[in-house]
Write a protein that holds these residues in place. Structure first.
Motif, PDB file in Angstrom:
ATOM      1  N   GLY A 186       0.718  -1.172   0.055  1.00  0.00           N
ATOM      2  CA  GLY A 186       0.113  -0.071   0.032  1.00  0.00           C
ATOM      3  C   GLY A 186       0.882   1.238  -0.058  1.00  0.00           C
ATOM      4  O   GLY A 186       1.815   1.168   0.465  1.00  0.00           O
TER       5      GLY A 186
ATOM      6  N   THR B 275      -4.609   3.570   0.626  1.00  0.00           N
ATOM      7  CA  THR B 275      -4.376   3.653  -0.698  1.00  0.00           C
ATOM      8  C   THR B 275      -3.371   2.753  -1.379  1.00  0.00           C
ATOM      9  O   THR B 275      -2.480   2.182  -0.574  1.00  0.00           O
ATOM     10  N   THR B 276      -3.768   2.325  -2.380  1.00  0.00           N
ATOM     11  CA  THR B 276      -2.701   1.599  -3.262  1.00  0.00           C
ATOM     12  C   THR B 276      -1.748   2.654  -4.037  1.00  0.00           C
ATOM     13  O   THR B 276      -2.276   3.684  -4.122  1.00  0.00           O
TER      14      THR B 276
ATOM     15  N   SER C  50      -4.842   4.401  -8.540  1.00  0.00           N
ATOM     16  CA  SER C  50      -4.851   4.019  -7.080  1.00  0.00           C
ATOM     17  C   SER C  50      -6.376   3.986  -6.566  1.00  0.00           C
ATOM     18  O   SER C  50      -7.256   4.626  -7.072  1.00  0.00           O
TER      19      SER C  50
ATOM     20  N   LEU D 279      -2.020  -8.060  -1.845  1.00  0.00           N
ATOM     21  CA  LEU D 279      -1.882  -6.523  -1.328  1.00  0.00           C
ATOM     22  C   LEU D 279      -1.224  -6.689   0.086  1.00  0.00           C
ATOM     23  O   LEU D 279      -2.203  -7.372   1.127  1.00  0.00           O
TER      24      LEU D 279
ATOM     25  N   MET E 240      -0.991  -4.424   3.393  1.00  0.00           N
ATOM     26  CA  MET E 240      -1.680  -3.259   4.286  1.00  0.00           C
ATOM     27  C   MET E 240      -1.285  -3.350   5.415  1.00  0.00           C
ATOM     28  O   MET E 240      -1.058  -4.103   6.454  1.00  0.00           O
ATOM     29  N   PRO E 241      -0.625  -1.905   6.047  1.00  0.00           N
ATOM     30  CA  PRO E 241      -0.478  -1.031   5.198  1.00  0.00           C
ATOM     31  C   PRO E 241       0.889  -0.889   4.494  1.00  0.00           C
ATOM     32  O   PRO E 241       1.564  -1.788   4.917  1.00  0.00           O
ATOM     33  N   GLY E 242       1.180   0.188   3.961  1.00  0.00           N
ATOM     34  CA  GLY E 242       2.262   0.139   3.124  1.00  0.00           C
ATOM     35  C   GLY E 242       3.756  -0.096   3.836  1.00  0.00           C
ATOM     36  O   GLY E 242       3.848   0.700   4.786  1.00  0.00           O
TER      37      GLY E 242
END
Length: 774
Positions: A33, A38-39, A49, A254, A256-258
């Motif tokens: 993320g 957000t992506t 995104s 994915l 998350m979080p980034g």
């Protein structure tokens, strides 16, 4: 596995084209993320995104770290409340409303619903989950997802899988057998995925049998994608990633979080070193990008919603979620135009607890208070008295108790508001007990000493014990019913709404009666699911324990009668469906809604099974005196159990009962059906197989006879004649001894017969027998 939908195919093709143009660094960047919500966008390729936001019962688009810094949104009832409505159409309407608010605030993915099973009533997040039963949870989740995604917003079904405690949630391993996993903890996910195809699934923090959910290829690939045909992407719970490369290999799309460059560099290094095939990386990126593209195209700029309409829907949903648990002498409903003096007692009446604590907390657009609504609907303030009774942590004092007694003593009826403060149940920790705060209990008991007509209204997210239940006339489970909960509670108390909620979880008499009393929460990073398939009502039924209130229970201001249960056939093959019809009549004087519940029981199971299991339900609206026919259809899975030996669902030929009624402990109608299994189990017989397993195998019966003959020295079908002149007692004793010997032989593994026969059966002979059945 079913073929992907045309919509998925379209976006997958576009995603594959983009992935073919991406660098390894861009692919790795997309899999983590961009911050908390957000992506990443990849501008050179026009990849957008998307924005993700909590919450299952209301949009929580954060503008900062605190709930107060999230956008105003409608706070609907929590999952434990919504599930008590047993109304799939209502869940769909709530989903549609949530999606409109997401569209308004440019949110592409709503992080919910949560459908983990309520293994223990002490689970800290139980308010955020639907039920202890997978069929109920799965059907409600499917309706919710269809509502949200029908408006062009994605959902994230969570937390996959076996996420049932908050204690040590990031490191704990949920340890359970294969049958329990498939019969209890996976079916709700399976139903929701097959019926509604959520755009994403959120994997859980915990390990499952020692492997983190975020890197568990059995869960994420074999079951989720290969068996169930899931078309979306898998996102980690926030902070659930352990080994990012293992996660990619297992199908986790994915993170998350980034994590910035931390895990991005690990992915790139794994590709360069040959530990992560580019083909696998492309597959995972394509799965994520397919949904990203679809989500962005589904955004509807300029969408708005009517705040008041959503408030009314929240009120309707709350009204259908409230449960009437007790109503002695028909004390409720109270006459809204009457002259009775009403004492409203308890701080929750004016400062309500209406939602859970943690990541699902919503900044409401409105907030109703039960006291205000009672005054408004019930004839003005002159009719009502009020006493706080306790502070917001549930602490009371003699002064507060005495003021409550005074109000109750001078009233015709007292309504006591009680329940659980935020500090007693929240994401992040499990509950310490099933009791309400001591101050709430003391208040109820004190009021009941001076007032014989007491109504208790509860505000709690999960089951509680009620040692005071016998001292009050009426009990209303008000749950955490959202921002319109105060209005809905007043509607029910004053008869504007006829309560129709039913418990989606069992309320036990005491903690010691619960199936996990000895093993919850799991400590030292290990949660052992020793109760197996027996959670919730399955356990109480099997142990013949009387709960405080059973699963599926709920009263009404009217009455219902069931009749004419009819099955479409008296005998079916497991490949066929069975139609079921039943008539339900409103036999009272008020319009109302009844939840018709259908359970299935196998009469003589060859494996341990629950006494009954919910397989279908329907909520029916009936005017006074009206009768309707409710129809269900049962299929193979409704009669099956998960056979761990075959790693698949199996149906045993035999008699099954179809039970129908208004709760798990009130099933007045019963019919039987013979179900014939048409599948031959591919059992592999070995030296370790028990002797009796040969008898059950289609090709093993002859071997079974030879094993018995080798052990006994004679064939059971050609026994030596009895000695002459045996008495009846001697003959009975002889028969008992023979039966005991057969049980002894049948229960031993085949190879041990060799040891007992002193050469009549050799290892080579046994091996030759096994070859005949392979």
């Amino acid at each position: 596995m079913a073929a992907p939908s045309s919509e998925t195919k379209k976006y997958r093709t576009k995603a594959q084209g983009l992935v073919s143009q991406m660098t390894v660094e861009e692919k790795a960047r997309l899999l983590s993320g961009n911050g908390s919500w957000t992506t990443h966008a990849i501008e050179r390729l026009g990849i957008p995104s998307i924005f993700m936001a909590d919450g299952p019962h209301g949009l929580r688009k954060a503008t900062g770290p605190n709930t107060a810094e999230s956008v105003p949104a409608t706070c609907f009832p929590t999952a434990s409340a919504l599930a008590s409505s047993w109304n799939t159409e209502l869940l769909k309407q709530v989903g549609e409303a949530l999606a409109r608010e997401c569209q308004t605030h440019d949110v592409q993915l709503l992080l919910g619903p949560g459908i983990n099973m309520k293994r223990s009533p002490l689970g800290g997040r139980n308010f955020e989950y639907f039920s202890e039963d997978p069929v109920l949870a799965g059907q409600l989740a499917a309706a919710y997802i269809q509502g949200v995604q029908g408006q062009g917003v994605g959902t994230s079904l969570k937390h996959f899988a076996v996420n049932n405690q908050e204690h040590e949630r990031m490191v704990s391993s949920s340890n359970l057998d294969e049958r329990t996993l498939h019969e209890i903890y996976l079916p709700a996910f399976e139903i929701a995925i097959k019926e509604a195809q959520p755009w994403s699934v959120m994997c859980a923090y915990n390990k499952v049998n020692g492997v983190y959910a975020s890197e568990n290829d059995v869960l994420l690939e074999r079951i989720l994608r290969d068996e169930w045909g899931f078309e979306g992407f898998v996102v980690s719970d926030w902070g659930a990633v352990s080994d990012r490369v293992k996660g990619v290999m297992a199908g986790l799309n994915l993170e998350m979080p980034g994590s910035g460059e931390v895990n991005r560099k690990k992915i790139i290094a794994a590709v360069e070193e040959g530990r992560l095939p580019v083909s696998k990386l492309d597959e995972v990126v394509t799965g994520l990008l397919t949904v990203v593209l679809r989500a962005k195209d589904s955004h509807r700029p300029g969408t708005t919603y009517d705040v008041e309409q959503h408030q009314e829907l929240a009120r309707k949903a709350a009204g259908e979620s409230i449960i009437l648990l007790k109503n002695e002498d028909a004390l409720l409903p109270l006459d809204p135009r009457g002259t009775t003096k009403i004492a409203v007692i308890g701080a929750f009446a004016k400062t309500p607890r209406y939602q859970g604590a943690g990541s699902s907390q919503v900044n409401p657009t409105r907030q109703s208070r039960a006291y205000d609504e009672l005054v408004r609907l019930g004839g003005g303030e002159a009719r009502f008295g009020y006493a706080a009774g306790y502070d917001l942590e549930g602490v009371t004092s003699e002064q507060l108790i005495e003021e409550a007694r005074k109000q109750a003593r001078h009233a015709d009826v007292a309504i006591v508001f009680a329940g659980l403060p935020d500090s007693h149940e929240s994401e992040g920790f499990d509950r310490a007990s099933l009791e309400m705060p001591e101050g709430h209990i003391r208040l109820i008991e004190a009021v009941s000493e001076v007032q014989s007509r007491v109504v208790v209204v509860l505000m709690n997210g999960s089951a509680i014990t009620m040692p005071w239940a016998g001292k009050v006339k009426a009990i209303v489970e008000g749950w955490l019913t959202g921002q319109a909960g105060g209005s809905a509670i007043a509607d029910v108390l004053l008869g504007q709404v006829n309560p129709s909620g039913k418990l989606s979880e069992t309320f036990p008499l005491r903690l010691e009666d619960t199936p996990t009393a000895l093993e919850f929460p799991g400590l030292h990073q290990q949660a052992h699911y020793g109760e197996g398939i027996f959670i919730g009502y399955r356990y109480y039924d099997k142990r013949a324990i009387q709960p405080l209130f059973p699963f599926g229970f709920g009263l009404s201001y009217t009455t219902f009668a069931y009749s004419d249960l009819r099955l479409g056939a008296s005998s079916i093959k497991e490949t066929e469906t069975l139609s079921v019809e039943v008539k339900v009549k409103n036999t009272g004087k008020l319009a109302g809604k009844e939840v018709v519940q259908l359970y299935v029981r196998e009469n003589k199971p060859r494996v341990v099974r629950p006494p009954k299991e919910l397989k279908a339900f329907a909520k029916v609206s009936l005017e006074a005196g009206q009768e309707k026919t409710v129809r269900f259809e049962l299929s193979r899975r409704d009669f099956a159990y998960f056979d761990s030996a075959q790693h698949d669902w199996a149906v045993q030929s035999g008699e099954f009962e179809i039970l129908v009624g208004g709760s798990s402990r009130d099933l007045p109608l019963k019919q039987t059906v013979q179900v014939q299994s048409t599948r031959t189990a591919p059992v592999t017989l070995t030296r370790d197989s028990t002797v009796k397993e040969f008898l059950k195998h289609p090709q093993g019966k002859a071997v079974h006879s030879r094993l018995l003959e080798a052990f006994l020295g004679y064939s059971p079908d050609n026994k030596p004649p009895e000695p002459p002149n045996l008495t009846d007692e001697e003959r009975a004793a002889r028969k008992k001894g023979e039966d005991s010997t057969l049980v002894f032989i049948n229960d031993m593994p085949a190879y041990k017969v060799v040891n007992f026969t002193q050469g009549r059966l050799t290892d080579q002979m046994l091996e030759e027998m096994l070859e005949t059945v392979r």
